[in-house]
Write a protein that holds these residues in place. Structure first.
Motif, PDB file in Angstrom:
ATOM      1  N   PRO A  36       0.837  -1.202   0.000  1.00  0.00           N
ATOM      2  CA  PRO A  36       0.000   0.000   0.000  1.00  0.00           C
ATOM      3  C   PRO A  36       0.872   1.252   0.000  1.00  0.00           C
ATOM      4  CG  PRO A  36       0.042  -0.999   2.175  1.00  0.00           C
ATOM      5  CD  PRO A  36       0.786  -1.924   1.256  1.00  0.00           C
ATOM      6  N   LEU A  37       0.282   2.326  -0.411  1.00  0.00           N
ATOM      7  CA  LEU A  37       1.017   3.587  -0.499  1.00  0.00           C
ATOM      8  C   LEU A  37       1.430   4.062   0.882  1.00  0.00           C
ATOM      9  CD1 LEU A  37       2.077   6.051  -1.985  1.00  0.00           C
ATOM     10  CD2 LEU A  37      -0.181   7.068  -1.787  1.00  0.00           C
ATOM     11  N   ASN A  38       2.688   4.324   1.006  1.00  0.00           N
ATOM     12  CA  ASN A  38       3.238   4.977   2.184  1.00  0.00           C
ATOM     13  C   ASN A  38       4.117   6.085   1.632  1.00  0.00           C
ATOM     14  OD1 ASN A  38       4.872   5.855   4.296  1.00  0.00           O
ATOM     15  ND2 ASN A  38       4.931   3.834   5.255  1.00  0.00           N
ATOM     16  N   ARG A  39       3.601   7.276   1.572  1.00  0.00           N
ATOM     17  CA  ARG A  39       4.279   8.390   0.901  1.00  0.00           C
ATOM     18  C   ARG A  39       5.687   8.615   1.444  1.00  0.00           C
ATOM     19  NH1 ARG A  39       5.280  10.631  -3.639  1.00  0.00           N
ATOM     20  NH2 ARG A  39       5.410  12.863  -3.630  1.00  0.00           N
ATOM     21  N   ASN A  40       5.875   8.471   2.750  1.00  0.00           N
ATOM     22  CA  ASN A  40       7.206   8.688   3.318  1.00  0.00           C
ATOM     23  C   ASN A  40       8.209   7.676   2.788  1.00  0.00           C
ATOM     24  OD1 ASN A  40       6.300  10.861   4.855  1.00  0.00           O
ATOM     25  ND2 ASN A  40       5.715   9.529   6.549  1.00  0.00           N
ATOM     26  N   VAL A  41       7.801   6.424   2.680  1.00  0.00           N
ATOM     27  CA  VAL A  41       8.693   5.379   2.189  1.00  0.00           C
ATOM     28  C   VAL A  41       8.879   5.491   0.681  1.00  0.00           C
ATOM     29  CG1 VAL A  41       8.996   2.885   1.958  1.00  0.00           C
ATOM     30  CG2 VAL A  41       8.124   3.834   4.086  1.00  0.00           C
ATOM     31  N   SER A  42       7.813   5.815  -0.035  1.00  0.00           N
ATOM     32  CA  SER A  42       7.913   5.878  -1.493  1.00  0.00           C
ATOM     33  C   SER A  42       8.875   6.969  -1.951  1.00  0.00           C
ATOM     34  CB  SER A  42       6.537   6.087  -2.119  1.00  0.00           C
ATOM     35  OG  SER A  42       6.042   7.375  -1.841  1.00  0.00           O
ATOM     36  N   ARG A  43       9.068   7.979  -1.145  1.00  0.00           N
ATOM     37  CA  ARG A  43      10.030   9.032  -1.493  1.00  0.00           C
ATOM     38  C   ARG A  43      11.451   8.484  -1.542  1.00  0.00           C
ATOM     39  NH1 ARG A  43       7.505  13.828   2.213  1.00  0.00           N
ATOM     40  NH2 ARG A  43       5.746  14.210   0.858  1.00  0.00           N
ATOM     41  N   ASN A  44      11.694   7.428  -0.791  1.00  0.00           N
ATOM     42  CA  ASN A  44      13.027   6.831  -0.747  1.00  0.00           C
ATOM     43  C   ASN A  44      13.228   5.748  -1.806  1.00  0.00           C
ATOM     44  OD1 ASN A  44      13.688   8.380   1.539  1.00  0.00           O
ATOM     45  ND2 ASN A  44      12.693   6.886   2.858  1.00  0.00           N
ATOM     46  N   LEU A  45      12.176   5.374  -2.499  1.00  0.00           N
ATOM     47  CA  LEU A  45      12.227   4.246  -3.426  1.00  0.00           C
ATOM     48  C   LEU A  45      13.342   4.383  -4.456  1.00  0.00           C
ATOM     49  CD1 LEU A  45      11.035   1.619  -4.572  1.00  0.00           C
ATOM     50  CD2 LEU A  45       9.428   3.033  -5.869  1.00  0.00           C
ATOM     51  N   ILE A  46      13.429   5.508  -5.109  1.00  0.00           N
ATOM     52  CA  ILE A  46      14.438   5.697  -6.155  1.00  0.00           C
ATOM     53  C   ILE A  46      15.840   5.610  -5.554  1.00  0.00           C
ATOM     54  CG2 ILE A  46      15.343   7.349  -7.852  1.00  0.00           C
ATOM     55  CD1 ILE A  46      12.354   8.238  -8.230  1.00  0.00           C
ATOM     56  N   LYS A 102       2.351   9.439  -6.717  1.00  0.00           N
ATOM     57  CA  LYS A 102       2.182  10.875  -6.973  1.00  0.00           C
ATOM     58  C   LYS A 102       3.491  11.509  -7.460  1.00  0.00           C
ATOM     59  CE  LYS A 102      -1.547  11.402  -3.614  1.00  0.00           C
ATOM     60  NZ  LYS A 102      -1.782  10.068  -3.190  1.00  0.00           N
ATOM     61  N   TRP A 103       4.127  10.807  -8.409  1.00  0.00           N
ATOM     62  CA  TRP A 103       5.378  11.287  -8.963  1.00  0.00           C
ATOM     63  C   TRP A 103       5.147  12.359 -10.011  1.00  0.00           C
ATOM     64  CZ3 TRP A 103       7.394   5.718 -10.041  1.00  0.00           C
ATOM     65  CH2 TRP A 103       8.024   5.215  -8.898  1.00  0.00           C
ATOM     66  N   THR A 104       6.083  13.263 -10.094  1.00  0.00           N
ATOM     67  CA  THR A 104       6.117  14.185 -11.222  1.00  0.00           C
ATOM     68  C   THR A 104       6.663  13.406 -12.420  1.00  0.00           C
ATOM     69  OG1 THR A 104       8.389  14.881 -10.800  1.00  0.00           O
ATOM     70  CG2 THR A 104       6.633  16.133  -9.673  1.00  0.00           C
ATOM     71  N   ASN A 105       6.606  13.996 -13.591  1.00  0.00           N
ATOM     72  CA  ASN A 105       7.172  13.326 -14.769  1.00  0.00           C
ATOM     73  C   ASN A 105       8.671  13.103 -14.620  1.00  0.00           C
ATOM     74  OD1 ASN A 105       4.705  13.097 -16.057  1.00  0.00           O
ATOM     75  ND2 ASN A 105       4.939  15.027 -17.166  1.00  0.00           N
ATOM     76  N   ILE A 106       9.345  14.020 -13.955  1.00  0.00           N
ATOM     77  CA  ILE A 106      10.787  13.873 -13.732  1.00  0.00           C
ATOM     78  C   ILE A 106      11.059  12.698 -12.795  1.00  0.00           C
ATOM     79  CG2 ILE A 106      12.819  14.976 -12.688  1.00  0.00           C
ATOM     80  CD1 ILE A 106      11.680  17.649 -13.783  1.00  0.00           C
TER      81      ILE A 106
END
Length: 150
Positions: A36-46, A102-106
């Motif tokens: 599931p979406l966890n915005r805090n963790v997803s920011r670290n994905l890349i 909720k990524w930008t195109n970049i």
């Protein structure tokens, strides 16, 4: 001589840590992609994907280091393609991930680049391991060499 032994132990521990880190990162990345979406963790994905790629690059460079390194590389190799690299990220899937995180195109483009880099480095790890260990070639099912990632 003591310094050399200490240095050898540090290198060996670093290598073991690297394999362990790569395995943990693989799980963490796959969990983020499939969970599931966890915005805090997803920011670290890349960043996690980038770190995984760096660790596997290091493993490639250390394949000639010795028996312990071979055993760890063999273990990593025998596991087959990392779970997160088996995730579909093309076509409609990339749109899904862009909306989910909720990524930008970049950010989306950076994710695609990092995934491609990880696939390339994994393939190089497999090729290098097989070239250096021709008597230990494992025919993966769905691995990066024999799939759409090649």
């Amino acid at each position: 001589f003591k310094l050399f032994v200490l240095f050898a132990v540090v290198i060996q521990q670093t290598y073991l840590l690297s394999v362990d880190q790569a395995l943990k990162l693989d799980k963490k990345i796959a969990d983020i992609l499939h969970g599931p979406l966890n915005r805090n963790v997803s920011r670290n994905l890349i960043g996690y994907i980038n770190l995984f790629t760096g660790i596997v690059s290091y493993l490639i460079l250390t394949l000639d280091e010795g028996k312990e390194e071979y055993n760890n590389s063999k273990f990593f190799y025998d596991r087959g393609i990392p779970d997160f690299l088996q995730t579909e990220v093309d076509g409609l899937y990339i749109n899904f991930y862009q909306r989910k995180f909720k990524w930008t195109n970049i950010e989306r483009e950076l994710f695609e680049i990092e995934m491609e880099d990880s696939k390339t480095v994994w393939n190089e790890f497999v090729r290098t391991f097989e070239r250096k260990n021709p008597d230990h070639i494992f025919n993966f099912t769905g691995d990066a060499i024999h799939s759409e990632f090649a």
